[in-house]
Design a protein around this motif. Structure first.
Motif, PDB file in Angstrom:
ATOM      1  N   TYR A 122       0.447 -28.695 -29.320  1.00 33.65           N
ATOM      2  CA  TYR A 122       0.030 -28.325 -30.664  1.00 33.65           C
ATOM      3  C   TYR A 122      -0.608 -29.446 -31.486  1.00 33.65           C
ATOM      4  CZ  TYR A 122       1.957 -23.660 -30.375  1.00 33.65           C
ATOM      5  OH  TYR A 122       2.179 -22.356 -30.036  1.00 33.65           O
ATOM      6  N   PRO A 123      -0.176 -30.705 -31.387  1.00 35.13           N
ATOM      7  CA  PRO A 123      -0.795 -31.731 -32.249  1.00 35.13           C
ATOM      8  C   PRO A 123      -2.318 -31.815 -32.135  1.00 35.13           C
ATOM      9  CG  PRO A 123       1.249 -32.563 -31.360  1.00 35.13           C
ATOM     10  CD  PRO A 123       1.017 -31.234 -30.685  1.00 35.13           C
ATOM     11  N   PRO A 124      -2.910 -31.933 -30.921  1.00 35.42           N
ATOM     12  CA  PRO A 124      -4.378 -31.952 -30.849  1.00 35.42           C
ATOM     13  C   PRO A 124      -4.993 -30.631 -31.310  1.00 35.42           C
ATOM     14  CG  PRO A 124      -3.410 -32.774 -28.802  1.00 35.42           C
ATOM     15  CD  PRO A 124      -2.308 -32.158 -29.585  1.00 35.42           C
ATOM     16  N   TYR A 125      -4.325 -29.524 -31.004  1.00 33.24           N
ATOM     17  CA  TYR A 125      -4.845 -28.217 -31.396  1.00 33.24           C
ATOM     18  C   TYR A 125      -4.890 -28.086 -32.916  1.00 33.24           C
ATOM     19  CZ  TYR A 125      -5.467 -23.143 -31.297  1.00 33.24           C
ATOM     20  OH  TYR A 125      -5.952 -21.867 -31.466  1.00 33.24           O
ATOM     21  N   LEU A 126      -3.827 -28.507 -33.574  1.00 38.18           N
ATOM     22  CA  LEU A 126      -3.782 -28.466 -35.035  1.00 38.18           C
ATOM     23  C   LEU A 126      -4.891 -29.315 -35.637  1.00 38.18           C
ATOM     24  CD1 LEU A 126       0.052 -28.723 -35.688  1.00 38.18           C
ATOM     25  CD2 LEU A 126      -1.423 -26.877 -36.463  1.00 38.18           C
ATOM     26  N   LEU A 127      -5.079 -30.514 -35.096  1.00 32.62           N
ATOM     27  CA  LEU A 127      -6.100 -31.414 -35.622  1.00 32.62           C
ATOM     28  C   LEU A 127      -7.492 -30.823 -35.439  1.00 32.62           C
ATOM     29  CD1 LEU A 127      -6.868 -34.126 -36.853  1.00 32.62           C
ATOM     30  CD2 LEU A 127      -6.847 -35.116 -34.550  1.00 32.62           C
ATOM     31  N   ALA A 185      -9.623 -33.923 -21.895  1.00 31.54           N
ATOM     32  CA  ALA A 185      -8.899 -35.193 -21.920  1.00 31.54           C
ATOM     33  C   ALA A 185      -7.392 -34.963 -21.823  1.00 31.54           C
ATOM     34  CB  ALA A 185      -9.235 -35.967 -23.192  1.00 31.54           C
ATOM     35  N   LYS A 186      -6.880 -34.023 -22.617  1.00 36.45           N
ATOM     36  CA  LYS A 186      -5.428 -33.809 -22.592  1.00 36.45           C
ATOM     37  C   LYS A 186      -4.983 -33.163 -21.271  1.00 36.45           C
ATOM     38  CE  LYS A 186      -4.941 -29.286 -24.870  1.00 36.45           C
ATOM     39  NZ  LYS A 186      -4.207 -28.560 -25.937  1.00 36.45           N
ATOM     40  N   VAL A 187      -5.800 -32.261 -20.710  1.00 36.05           N
ATOM     41  CA  VAL A 187      -5.429 -31.668 -19.431  1.00 36.05           C
ATOM     42  C   VAL A 187      -5.599 -32.688 -18.311  1.00 36.05           C
ATOM     43  CG1 VAL A 187      -7.650 -30.702 -18.668  1.00 36.05           C
ATOM     44  CG2 VAL A 187      -5.530 -29.494 -18.167  1.00 36.05           C
ATOM     45  N   GLY A 188      -6.499 -33.656 -18.504  1.00 38.82           N
ATOM     46  CA  GLY A 188      -6.656 -34.724 -17.519  1.00 38.82           C
ATOM     47  C   GLY A 188      -5.410 -35.588 -17.412  1.00 38.82           C
ATOM     48  N   VAL A 189      -4.788 -35.860 -18.564  1.00 35.27           N
ATOM     49  CA  VAL A 189      -3.535 -36.624 -18.557  1.00 35.27           C
ATOM     50  C   VAL A 189      -2.457 -35.859 -17.789  1.00 35.27           C
ATOM     51  CG1 VAL A 189      -1.686 -37.525 -20.016  1.00 35.27           C
ATOM     52  CG2 VAL A 189      -4.068 -37.812 -20.709  1.00 35.27           C
ATOM     53  N   GLN A 190      -2.366 -34.569 -18.062  1.00 36.37           N
ATOM     54  CA  GLN A 190      -1.365 -33.749 -17.364  1.00 36.37           C
ATOM     55  C   GLN A 190      -1.657 -33.654 -15.868  1.00 36.37           C
ATOM     56  OE1 GLN A 190      -0.290 -30.023 -19.519  1.00 36.37           O
ATOM     57  NE2 GLN A 190      -1.628 -30.786 -21.131  1.00 36.37           N
ATOM     58  N   THR A 210       9.150 -35.067 -15.115  1.00 35.39           N
ATOM     59  CA  THR A 210       9.670 -35.183 -16.473  1.00 35.39           C
ATOM     60  C   THR A 210       8.592 -35.627 -17.446  1.00 35.39           C
ATOM     61  OG1 THR A 210      11.858 -35.750 -15.604  1.00 35.39           O
ATOM     62  CG2 THR A 210      11.425 -36.259 -17.925  1.00 35.39           C
ATOM     63  N   ALA A 211       7.804 -36.618 -17.048  1.00 38.17           N
ATOM     64  CA  ALA A 211       6.716 -37.088 -17.905  1.00 38.17           C
ATOM     65  C   ALA A 211       5.693 -35.993 -18.135  1.00 38.17           C
ATOM     66  CB  ALA A 211       6.051 -38.317 -17.279  1.00 38.17           C
ATOM     67  N   LEU A 212       5.496 -35.158 -17.125  1.00 36.92           N
ATOM     68  CA  LEU A 212       4.557 -34.042 -17.255  1.00 36.92           C
ATOM     69  C   LEU A 212       5.044 -33.048 -18.301  1.00 36.92           C
ATOM     70  CD1 LEU A 212       2.053 -32.516 -16.366  1.00 36.92           C
ATOM     71  CD2 LEU A 212       3.339 -31.647 -14.405  1.00 36.92           C
ATOM     72  N   GLY A 213       6.348 -32.782 -18.307  1.00 34.47           N
ATOM     73  CA  GLY A 213       6.904 -31.879 -19.307  1.00 34.47           C
ATOM     74  C   GLY A 213       6.779 -32.440 -20.708  1.00 34.47           C
ATOM     75  N   VAL A 214       7.043 -33.724 -20.858  1.00 31.70           N
ATOM     76  CA  VAL A 214       6.903 -34.371 -22.172  1.00 31.70           C
ATOM     77  C   VAL A 214       5.453 -34.327 -22.629  1.00 31.70           C
ATOM     78  CG1 VAL A 214       7.131 -36.538 -23.429  1.00 31.70           C
ATOM     79  CG2 VAL A 214       8.913 -35.849 -21.803  1.00 31.70           C
ATOM     80  N   ALA A 215       4.534 -34.598 -21.698  1.00 29.39           N
ATOM     81  CA  ALA A 215       3.104 -34.567 -22.042  1.00 29.39           C
ATOM     82  C   ALA A 215       2.664 -33.158 -22.426  1.00 29.39           C
ATOM     83  CB  ALA A 215       2.276 -35.070 -20.861  1.00 29.39           C
ATOM     84  N   ARG A 216       3.216 -32.159 -21.756  1.00 32.90           N
ATOM     85  CA  ARG A 216       2.892 -30.758 -22.089  1.00 32.90           C
ATOM     86  C   ARG A 216       3.239 -30.462 -23.541  1.00 32.90           C
ATOM     87  NH1 ARG A 216       3.246 -25.668 -19.421  1.00 32.90           N
ATOM     88  NH2 ARG A 216       3.131 -24.059 -21.032  1.00 32.90           N
TER      89      ARG A 216
END
Length: 230
Positions: A198-203, A172-177, A187-193
């Motif tokens: 870490y937030p989803p990974y931490l969770l 899902a997260k790589v799909g957004v990217q 720029t949006a791609l960098g922000v999404a990266r």
């Protein structure tokens, strides 16, 4: 009636069997290199995003790589572990090379997108064949290389659905990217990266550790008192 030989007093038992599992915070910190490791691995990408907005591609690539090298050098001088810094530097180097060759700043993120797709697919495939990758990773990092969970149906089921969860979130997260990459939103791609790093990974890591520890605790046998025969 004599009993069998008893272990001599003072003899140490196997520390691998006695040592408790690290806490959730300790395991998360170990995997991510601590809070310092998390911040340091994000700085080069942040530098690339900012410099690419303010200047051009080449200064952004040089700046991000220079910052990554400086972080690795500082860790080396301080005699701190540099594994996370080296891994991040390698990923930055590959992305920088591709972006430099193509002349398109969005290609800086392409290796990360392809890597994320591969990881997500591998996770789902491993769950489908009941060889969940999360279980094997748990064996390496939290169970001292042991894989007793393979003989416990409850833990097998737990690791299967945890692996599915990791795979779905990863895709899902790589799909957004990937969508931002195809839309040329650099720029949006960098922000999404950064935001989807870490937030989803931490969770996911916290959910995994908490769930496995809970299932393991619930599955532990309840001691019973012995009754004497008449």
């Amino acid at each position: 009636m004599t009993t069998g030989p008893q272990p001599a007093a003072g003899v140490d038992t196997d520390p691998a069997e006695e040592a408790p599992l690290p806490s959730i915070a300790e395991q998360v910190s170990e995997q991510l290199g601590g809070w310092r490791g998390m911040v340091e691995s994000s700085i080069p990408v942040l530098v690339f995003v900012l410099v690419n907005v303010l200047a051009e591609l080449r200064p952004a690539l040089i700046s991000s790589l220079a910052v990554a090298l400086a972080i690795a050098a500082i860790r080396l001088v301080q005699r701190r572990p540099i594994r996370h810094a080296v891994n991040g530097l390698f990923g930055l180097g590959v992305g920088a090379f591709i972006a430099y060759r193509s002349g398109d700043s969005k290609d800086f993120y392409l290796p990360g997108i392809l890597y994320g797709i591969a990881v997500g697919v591998a996770l789902l495939v491993s769950a489908a064949v009941r060889q969940p990758l999360v279980g094997w990773v748990w064996s390496v990092f939290a169970a001292g290389g042991k894989s007793e969970w393979r003989h416990d149906p409850r833990l097998v089921r737990t690791f299967v659905w945890l692996t599915v969860l990791w795979g779905v979130v990863w895709l899902a997260k790589v799909g957004v990217q990937a969508a931002l990459y195809l839309a040329d939103q650099d720029t949006a791609l960098g922000v999404a990266r950064l935001a989807l790093g870490y937030p989803p990974y931490l969770l996911l890591l916290a959910i995994t550790v908490w769930t496995v520890r809970r299932v393991t605790r619930d599955a532990s046998p309840v001691p019973t008192t012995a009754t004497s025969a008449s």
